[in-house]
Design an enzyme around this catalytic site. Structure first.
Site, short mmCIF file in Angstrom:
data_model
loop_
_atom_site.label_atom_id
_atom_site.label_comp_id
_atom_site.label_asym_id
_atom_site.label_seq_id
_atom_site.Cartn_x
_atom_site.Cartn_y
_atom_site.Cartn_z
N GLY A 227 -5.37 8.50 -2.03
CA GLY A 227 -5.29 8.34 -3.47
C GLY A 227 -3.87 8.07 -3.92
O GLY A 227 -3.02 7.64 -3.14
N THR A 229 0.01 8.51 -5.37
CA THR A 229 1.14 9.30 -4.89
C THR A 229 1.35 10.56 -5.72
O THR A 229 1.68 11.62 -5.18
CB THR A 229 2.41 8.43 -4.90
OG1 THR A 229 2.23 7.36 -3.97
CG2 THR A 229 3.65 9.22 -4.52
N GLU A 249 -2.65 9.32 2.65
CA GLU A 249 -2.70 7.86 2.57
C GLU A 249 -2.61 7.54 1.09
O GLU A 249 -3.60 7.66 0.35
CB GLU A 249 -4.00 7.34 3.19
CG GLU A 249 -3.92 5.87 3.58
CD GLU A 249 -4.19 4.94 2.43
OE1 GLU A 249 -3.20 4.47 1.80
OE2 GLU A 249 -5.35 4.67 2.14
N CYS A 283 -5.29 -0.51 -2.28
CA CYS A 283 -3.97 0.09 -2.05
C CYS A 283 -2.99 -0.88 -1.43
O CYS A 283 -1.78 -0.76 -1.65
CB CYS A 283 -4.10 1.36 -1.20
SG CYS A 283 -4.77 1.09 0.45
#
Length: 477
Positions: A227, A229, A249, A283
């Site tokens: 998800g 940061t 991640e 992402c």
């Protein structure tokens, strides 16, 4: 719509009655209308999942590997039978265009089956000879583990993280986001068909309170989080006091470098396809496009033409290239970034508004020029259809711009020079990198640097991401 066990939750490898009467709406991003309602998991449900995972760990970890492999293999086979439905429901509840979703679901199937095959020959236990004697090095399960997955590829994260963790012997609580409630029932139905022992696997599509409870629980020994940061840092804080293992991640603000010698007939279609994938909700999206100044105007003109030609429509239509964002809050976030970028001096050369004729959460593909790398729109992950073009004068400057980011997930370079491509790839600080394309190879280790996280998924390394190493000194002969 035939939702298996629609009034129950999958906790401890079994369908059970929810502890609350609360219901959650499943909303179509295409129409903004409610398509069904499902039980809303609450903290009391998560509490049962943790208790069962803790109680089941010794038994699951203690099984011979071949027996664990057989159960997980049945799970993967059951998922394979549901790939068409997975793609269809992903389009319905999260807005993933079917043309992309079908490809990604097929890739997920490849990866969970590859993990099954690789695990049979992986060095879970090896004997090393040292100057001080022989040592048995073991990769062992960590314990009850929470896997928090993202709406833009939950089954890919099952393939790259959850399946390897189960093979290693961890008991798992998978927490899906609200945008994947229907998919959660498909995954749970496959798990039920696999016949996991009691307590080994729970699958809950819950809200933030459920995630927080699971991450903070003292009985949880590891958290694998996918998800943003900002949330990832809070996961680290929550796990720090008890020194729980963490794999993160996280987000990205990846840069695609277009060198002056790039073949634009290949480069621009590749960039447009990458922009169109899930409306930038990926992402590894190349949201910063760094272009050699001498070809800047031509690249921008070609990008605008490519974006203008995209077919906007129903994500369930295989011909649709551009669908809605997954939720209204994601569209509002992206619109805010566009407006602030305008005020900061950027120019919107395409998009920026809501396309006419659609009732859902649509936002046009938005391309900005006149962006400098210090602008907010170039610094933060937006996770939406907002792309910045930034000019550079030299390849060294382009590398410096790419590296001038708190993120380090992915990156790419377009050039006809093999030497330039490799040089740039080796200098950009990112966990993965691509030459003359945009999407990284997920069969290799995948993960980020800097504030894009740590730990790896995929490849042989991904099998051991949720394990801990034990060294046993063997008796002398």
């Amino acid at each position: 719509m035939d939702v298996p066990h629609a009034d129950e939750l999958f906790i401890g490898s079994r369908w059970v009655a929810p502890r609350s009467t609360e219901r959650a709406d499943v909303v179509s991003p295409f129409t903004a209308e409610v398509v069904t309602t499902l039980p809303r998991p609450v903290v009391a449900d998560a509490e049962i999942a943790v208790t069962e995972a803790a109680a089941a760990f010794d038994g699951w970890h203690g099984l011979p590997f071949e027996e664990r492999h057989a159960v997980v293999g049945r799970f993967c086979a059951a998922l394979d039978k549901r790939v068409d439905e997975i793609s269809r429901l992903w389009a319905l509840e999260a807005g993933m265009p079917l043309r992309n979703g079908t490809e990604l679901t097929a890739a997920a199937s490849t990866f969970w089956n590859r993990a099954l095959a690789q695990s049979l020959t992986a060095p879970w236990v090896e004997v090393r000879r040292t100057d001080l004697g022989d040592v048995e090095v073991r990769h062992e399960a960590i314990g009850p583990t929470v896997g928090i997955v993202a709406f833009n590829g939950p089954h890919m994260q099952f393939a790259l993280a959850i399946v390897p963790a189960l093979l290693a012997g961890n008991t798992m609580i998978v927490k899906l986001p609200p945008e994947n409630r229907l998919l959660g029932y498909l995954f749970a139905d496959a798990a039920d068909a696999a016949g996991f022992p009691a307590g080994v696997l729970s699958i809950l599509a819950g809200d933030a309170d459920v995630s927080r409870y699971l991450v903070e629980h003292p009985a949880i020994d590891a958290v694998h989080f996918t998800g943003g940061t900002e949330v990832g840092t809070s996961v680290m804080h929550a796990c720090a006091d008890r020194v729980a293992n963490v794999v993160l991640e996280l987000g990205g603000k990846s840069a695609a470098i277009v060198a002056a010698d790039a073949d634009l007939s290949l480069t621009v279609p590749a960039l447009v396809d990458a922009m169109a994938m899930y409306s930038g909700q990926i992402c590894v999206a190349m949201t910063r496009i760094l272009v050699a100044r001498e070809i800047h105007d031509e690249v921008v003109a070609r990008l605008v033409a490519g974006l203008r030609a995209l077919r906007i429509g129903d994500p369930a239509d295989p011909a649709t290239q551009w669908g809605p964002l997954a939720a209204e809050r994601f569209r509002e976030r992206a619109e805010g970034y566009v407006e602030r970028a305008r005020r900061a001096g950027a120019t919107v050369v395409h998009g920026g508004g809501r396309p006419a004729g659609f009732g859902g959460y649509f936002l046009e593909p938005t391309l900005l020029t006149g962006v400098t790398n210090d602008m907010e729109v170039a610094r933060n992950e937006i996770f939406g259809p907002v792309f910045c073009v930034i000019a550079f004068d030299t390849i060294d400057e382009a590398v410096a711009l790419a590296n001038d980011s708190r993120y380090g997930l992915s990156g790419s370079v377009f050039t006809t020079s093999a030497e330039t491509g490799l040089s740039v790839a080796r200098r950009v600080r990112s966990g993965v990198f691509v030459i003359n394309a945009t999407f990284p190879c997920l069969a290799a280790p995948f993960g980020g640097m800097k504030q894009s996280g740590f730990g790896r998924e995929g490849g042989p390394e991904g099998l051991f991401a949720l394990t801990q190493m034990k060294a046993v000194t063997l008796p002398a002969a």
